[in-house]
Design a protein around this motif. Structure first.
Motif, short mmCIF file in Angstrom:
data_model
loop_
_atom_site.label_atom_id
_atom_site.label_comp_id
_atom_site.label_asym_id
_atom_site.label_seq_id
_atom_site.Cartn_x
_atom_site.Cartn_y
_atom_site.Cartn_z
N ARG A 162 0.84 -1.20 0.00
CA ARG A 162 0.00 0.00 0.00
C ARG A 162 0.87 1.24 0.00
NH1 ARG A 162 -2.95 -2.60 5.03
NH2 ARG A 162 -0.74 -2.97 5.37
N LEU A 163 0.43 2.26 -0.71
CA LEU A 163 1.27 3.43 -0.92
C LEU A 163 1.34 4.43 0.23
CD1 LEU A 163 0.81 4.14 -4.71
CD2 LEU A 163 2.46 2.71 -3.54
N PRO A 164 0.30 4.61 1.05
CA PRO A 164 0.46 5.57 2.15
C PRO A 164 1.70 5.22 2.98
CG PRO A 164 -1.81 4.83 2.02
CD PRO A 164 -1.02 3.99 1.04
N GLU A 165 2.51 6.23 3.26
CA GLU A 165 3.81 5.98 3.86
C GLU A 165 3.77 5.15 5.14
OE1 GLU A 165 7.37 8.93 4.85
OE2 GLU A 165 6.61 9.07 2.80
N GLU A 166 2.77 5.37 5.98
CA GLU A 166 2.72 4.64 7.25
C GLU A 166 2.49 3.14 7.04
OE1 GLU A 166 -1.41 6.22 6.44
OE2 GLU A 166 0.62 7.02 6.33
N LEU A 167 1.93 2.76 5.88
CA LEU A 167 1.71 1.34 5.57
C LEU A 167 2.83 0.78 4.70
CD1 LEU A 167 -2.06 1.69 4.60
CD2 LEU A 167 -1.16 0.80 6.76
N LEU A 168 3.38 1.66 3.86
CA LEU A 168 4.39 1.26 2.88
C LEU A 168 5.58 0.54 3.52
CD1 LEU A 168 5.36 1.45 -0.07
CD2 LEU A 168 6.36 3.64 0.49
N TYR A 169 6.12 1.12 4.60
CA TYR A 169 7.32 0.54 5.21
C TYR A 169 7.03 -0.82 5.81
CZ TYR A 169 9.43 5.00 4.30
OH TYR A 169 9.92 6.11 3.67
N LYS A 170 5.85 -0.96 6.44
CA LYS A 170 5.47 -2.23 7.03
C LYS A 170 5.29 -3.28 5.94
CE LYS A 170 1.45 -3.34 8.75
NZ LYS A 170 0.15 -3.06 9.26
N ASP A 171 4.57 -2.93 4.87
CA ASP A 171 4.34 -3.86 3.76
C ASP A 171 5.66 -4.24 3.09
OD1 ASP A 171 1.68 -3.57 4.35
OD2 ASP A 171 1.15 -2.46 2.54
N GLN A 172 6.51 -3.25 2.89
CA GLN A 172 7.81 -3.47 2.24
C GLN A 172 8.67 -4.40 3.10
OE1 GLN A 172 8.85 -2.36 -0.78
NE2 GLN A 172 10.83 -3.33 -0.52
N LYS A 173 8.64 -4.22 4.41
CA LYS A 173 9.44 -5.04 5.33
C LYS A 173 8.98 -6.50 5.23
CE LYS A 173 11.80 -5.76 9.42
NZ LYS A 173 12.39 -7.02 8.93
N MET A 174 7.66 -6.72 5.21
CA MET A 174 7.14 -8.09 5.10
C MET A 174 7.61 -8.73 3.79
SD MET A 174 3.24 -7.82 6.63
CE MET A 174 2.64 -8.81 5.29
N LEU A 175 7.56 -7.96 2.71
CA LEU A 175 8.00 -8.46 1.41
C LEU A 175 9.50 -8.76 1.44
CD1 LEU A 175 7.41 -9.04 -1.60
CD2 LEU A 175 7.82 -6.63 -2.05
N ASP A 176 10.29 -7.83 1.97
CA ASP A 176 11.75 -8.02 2.05
C ASP A 176 12.10 -9.28 2.84
OD1 ASP A 176 12.25 -5.78 0.58
OD2 ASP A 176 12.74 -4.50 2.29
N ASP A 177 11.43 -9.47 3.99
CA ASP A 177 11.70 -10.64 4.83
C ASP A 177 11.39 -11.92 4.08
OD1 ASP A 177 12.45 -8.90 6.80
OD2 ASP A 177 10.63 -9.12 8.00
#
Length: 151
Positions: A10-25
């Motif tokens: 999701r693009l809103p910044e407060e969600l982006l980092y969390k979503d990106q972290k899950m994907l990275d992991d």
């Protein structure tokens, strides 16, 4: 056995980092075979479909120790490293536009800072940087190394 997993970035910044972290992991823990991305316009998010090979661990096999990869945390950058980082960010923006992807799909800021500090000279050395796997190196390794040489 090949499996499929879908991530929603999701693009809103407060969600982006969390979503990106899950994907990275997930990317770090699995052997990815193929990636497909699609932008869902009406809901404003990226859908990431990953086809992956499940890493099977038998009870009696010895798991290889997880290699700690290089990651520039909050190190301050020298002037040269700043120049390198700026060149890498410019390249990433152009790449993202070209491929119609968000910039963080290509490399996160932290990954670029790590590259600027670590200064890999060959593709194999990119593997030592946290966030860089085979696919990212196959797709962008050459260009990243060329930027490091030219700065």
């Amino acid at each position: 056995m090949m499996k499929v997993k879908v991530f929603k970035i999701r693009l809103p910044e407060e969600l982006l980092y969390k979503d990106q972290k899950m994907l990275d992991d997930f990317l770090e823990a699995n052997e990815i075979i193929k990636v497909e991305t699609a932008f869902v316009n009406d809901e404003c998010y990226w859908s990431v479909i990953l086809y992956f090979e499940e890493q099977k661990l038998l009870k009696n096999t010895v798991k290889e120790p997880k290699v700690t990869k290089y990651s520039a945390e909050n190190d301050s950058l020298s002037y040269d490293e700043e120049q390198t980082l700026n060149a890498l960010k410019l390249w990433r923006s152009e790449k993202a536009r070209e491929q119609d992807l968000p910039a963080y799909f290509i490399a996160s800021n932290k990954e670029l800072v790590s590259v600027a500090k670590y200064k890999p000279a060959k593709k194999e050395e990119l593997l030592d940087i946290k966030g860089f796997g085979k696919h990212k190196i196959e797709n962008y390794g050459e260009e990243i190394l060329e930027i490091l040489e030219s700065v």
